[in-house]
Design a protein around this motif. Structure first.
Motif, mmCIF file in Angstrom:
data_model
loop_
_atom_site.group_PDB
_atom_site.id
_atom_site.type_symbol
_atom_site.label_atom_id
_atom_site.label_comp_id
_atom_site.label_asym_id
_atom_site.label_seq_id
_atom_site.Cartn_x
_atom_site.Cartn_y
_atom_site.Cartn_z
ATOM 1 N N MET A 1 0.424 -9.004 -20.765
ATOM 2 C CA MET A 1 1.703 -9.622 -20.545
ATOM 3 C C MET A 1 1.499 -11.083 -20.139
ATOM 4 O O MET A 1 0.620 -11.401 -19.358
ATOM 5 C CB MET A 1 2.462 -8.883 -19.446
ATOM 6 N N GLN A 2 2.312 -11.962 -20.658
ATOM 7 C CA GLN A 2 2.226 -13.383 -20.357
ATOM 8 C C GLN A 2 3.337 -13.790 -19.391
ATOM 9 O O GLN A 2 4.466 -13.348 -19.513
ATOM 10 C CB GLN A 2 2.362 -14.200 -21.640
ATOM 11 N N ASP A 3 3.010 -14.639 -18.425
ATOM 12 C CA ASP A 3 3.993 -15.247 -17.545
ATOM 13 C C ASP A 3 4.276 -16.648 -18.063
ATOM 14 O O ASP A 3 3.411 -17.283 -18.666
ATOM 15 C CB ASP A 3 3.454 -15.361 -16.118
ATOM 16 N N SER A 4 5.467 -17.137 -17.824
ATOM 17 C CA SER A 4 5.817 -18.501 -18.202
ATOM 18 C C SER A 4 6.346 -19.239 -16.986
ATOM 19 O O SER A 4 7.040 -18.672 -16.151
ATOM 20 C CB SER A 4 6.864 -18.516 -19.313
ATOM 21 N N LEU A 5 6.014 -20.511 -16.905
ATOM 22 C CA LEU A 5 6.447 -21.368 -15.823
ATOM 23 C C LEU A 5 7.353 -22.441 -16.419
ATOM 24 O O LEU A 5 6.976 -23.120 -17.378
ATOM 25 C CB LEU A 5 5.236 -22.008 -15.154
ATOM 26 N N THR B 1 2.370 -21.213 -20.128
ATOM 27 C CA THR B 1 2.358 -19.778 -20.365
ATOM 28 C C THR B 1 0.940 -19.293 -20.101
ATOM 29 O O THR B 1 -0.023 -19.865 -20.616
ATOM 30 C CB THR B 1 2.778 -19.437 -21.802
ATOM 31 N N SER B 2 0.821 -18.281 -19.264
ATOM 32 C CA SER B 2 -0.484 -17.773 -18.848
ATOM 33 C C SER B 2 -0.311 -16.327 -18.392
ATOM 34 O O SER B 2 0.769 -15.956 -17.938
ATOM 35 C CB SER B 2 -1.016 -18.640 -17.699
ATOM 36 N N PRO B 3 -1.353 -15.529 -18.459
ATOM 37 C CA PRO B 3 -1.223 -14.146 -17.987
ATOM 38 C C PRO B 3 -1.290 -14.014 -16.471
ATOM 39 O O PRO B 3 -1.206 -12.927 -15.943
ATOM 40 C CB PRO B 3 -2.420 -13.446 -18.639
ATOM 41 N N ASP B 4 -1.401 -15.120 -15.758
ATOM 42 C CA ASP B 4 -1.710 -14.995 -14.332
ATOM 43 C C ASP B 4 -1.024 -16.032 -13.445
ATOM 44 O O ASP B 4 -1.664 -16.726 -12.689
ATOM 45 C CB ASP B 4 -3.219 -15.037 -14.121
ATOM 46 N N ILE B 5 0.291 -16.127 -13.500
ATOM 47 C CA ILE B 5 1.022 -17.067 -12.646
ATOM 48 C C ILE B 5 1.681 -16.304 -11.498
ATOM 49 O O ILE B 5 2.423 -15.364 -11.727
ATOM 50 C CB ILE B 5 2.098 -17.828 -13.442
ATOM 51 N N SER B 6 1.397 -16.733 -10.271
ATOM 52 C CA SER B 6 1.991 -16.088 -9.102
ATOM 53 C C SER B 6 2.251 -17.140 -8.030
ATOM 54 O O SER B 6 1.484 -18.090 -7.881
ATOM 55 C CB SER B 6 1.034 -15.031 -8.557
ATOM 56 N N SER B 7 3.320 -16.981 -7.297
ATOM 57 C CA SER B 7 3.640 -17.807 -6.130
ATOM 58 C C SER B 7 3.665 -19.307 -6.426
ATOM 59 O O SER B 7 3.052 -20.094 -5.712
ATOM 60 C CB SER B 7 2.642 -17.533 -4.999
ATOM 61 N N PRO B 8 4.383 -19.746 -7.476
ATOM 62 C CA PRO B 8 4.407 -21.189 -7.749
ATOM 63 C C PRO B 8 5.183 -21.959 -6.679
ATOM 64 O O PRO B 8 6.176 -21.482 -6.155
ATOM 65 C CB PRO B 8 5.122 -21.277 -9.101
ATOM 66 N N ILE B 9 4.673 -23.147 -6.356
ATOM 67 C CA ILE B 9 5.319 -24.047 -5.399
ATOM 68 C C ILE B 9 5.300 -25.440 -6.003
ATOM 69 O O ILE B 9 4.248 -25.937 -6.396
ATOM 70 C CB ILE B 9 4.585 -24.064 -4.043
ATOM 71 N N ILE B 10 6.457 -26.083 -6.075
ATOM 72 C CA ILE B 10 6.545 -27.425 -6.631
ATOM 73 C C ILE B 10 6.300 -28.452 -5.527
ATOM 74 O O ILE B 10 6.710 -28.246 -4.387
ATOM 75 C CB ILE B 10 7.898 -27.641 -7.328
ATOM 76 N N SER B 11 5.607 -29.521 -5.870
ATOM 77 C CA SER B 11 5.324 -30.566 -4.885
ATOM 78 C C SER B 11 6.615 -31.300 -4.514
ATOM 79 O O SER B 11 7.583 -31.310 -5.272
ATOM 80 C CB SER B 11 4.289 -31.552 -5.435
ATOM 81 N N GLY B 12 6.604 -31.939 -3.371
ATOM 82 C CA GLY B 12 7.774 -32.660 -2.889
ATOM 83 C C GLY B 12 8.207 -33.785 -3.811
ATOM 84 O O GLY B 12 9.388 -34.095 -3.904
ATOM 85 N N ASN B 13 7.258 -34.378 -4.527
ATOM 86 C CA ASN B 13 7.597 -35.467 -5.444
ATOM 87 C C ASN B 13 7.908 -34.965 -6.856
ATOM 88 O O ASN B 13 8.107 -35.755 -7.769
ATOM 89 C CB ASN B 13 6.474 -36.503 -5.487
ATOM 90 N N VAL B 14 7.941 -33.653 -7.033
ATOM 91 C CA VAL B 14 8.278 -32.975 -8.291
ATOM 92 C C VAL B 14 7.334 -33.395 -9.426
ATOM 93 O O VAL B 14 7.710 -33.411 -10.586
ATOM 94 C CB VAL B 14 9.762 -33.202 -8.688
ATOM 95 N N GLU B 15 6.091 -33.725 -9.096
ATOM 96 C CA GLU B 15 5.124 -34.116 -10.119
ATOM 97 C C GLU B 15 4.110 -33.016 -10.423
ATOM 98 O O GLU B 15 3.455 -33.063 -11.458
ATOM 99 C CB GLU B 15 4.400 -35.397 -9.705
ATOM 100 N N SER B 16 3.968 -32.040 -9.526
ATOM 101 C CA SER B 16 2.962 -30.999 -9.704
ATOM 102 C C SER B 16 3.485 -29.656 -9.221
ATOM 103 O O SER B 16 4.391 -29.592 -8.400
ATOM 104 C CB SER B 16 1.692 -31.342 -8.914
ATOM 105 N N VAL B 17 2.875 -28.595 -9.739
ATOM 106 C CA VAL B 17 3.163 -27.234 -9.296
ATOM 107 C C VAL B 17 1.826 -26.578 -8.963
ATOM 108 O O VAL B 17 0.880 -26.648 -9.755
ATOM 109 C CB VAL B 17 3.879 -26.414 -10.394
ATOM 110 N N ILE B 18 1.737 -25.965 -7.794
ATOM 111 C CA ILE B 18 0.555 -25.178 -7.472
ATOM 112 C C ILE B 18 0.919 -23.706 -7.603
ATOM 113 O O ILE B 18 2.068 -23.318 -7.435
ATOM 114 C CB ILE B 18 -0.015 -25.486 -6.068
ATOM 115 N N PHE B 19 -0.076 -22.883 -7.964
ATOM 116 C CA PHE B 19 0.163 -21.447 -8.085
ATOM 117 C C PHE B 19 -1.152 -20.701 -7.919
ATOM 118 O O PHE B 19 -2.237 -21.276 -7.986
ATOM 119 C CB PHE B 19 0.821 -21.109 -9.428
#
Length: 85
Positions: A1-5, A18-36
């Motif tokens: 199964m694929q996850d999409s961000l 799109t990746s099979p392993d995306i969990s707990s995404p958090i967007i940076s305060g400047n909206v330039e990056s996402v960590i997961f």
């Protein structure tokens, strides 16, 4: 199964990853990056890695690996990440 961000911006959803392993995404305060974190089974050995991707879908890479986290011996230590750009 694929996850999409996706990034919801200006009333439109923009696909980032799109990746099979995306969990707990958090967007940076400047909206330039996402960590997961990868959403994998514990025996895969990657469930504690931390990845980052730019919100334009470029520069996907890990910022903390399982080995990095294992080297932090103080169990009460909190890792704070700032300035992901």
């Amino acid at each position: 199964m694929q996850d999409s961000l996706y990034l919801w911006e200006g009333g439109l959803a923009r696909h980032i990853l799109t990746s099979p392993d995306i969990s707990s995404p958090i967007i940076s305060g400047n909206v330039e990056s996402v960590i997961f974190r990868p959403n994998l089974t514990p025996d895969a050995g990657r469930e504690q890695e931390v990845w980052v991707i730019r919100t334009d879908g470029t520069e996907l890479h890990w910022i903390l690996t399982l080995d990095d986290l294992a080297s932090l011996t103080d169990s009460s230590l909190t890792v704070l990440i700032d300035n992901l750009a």
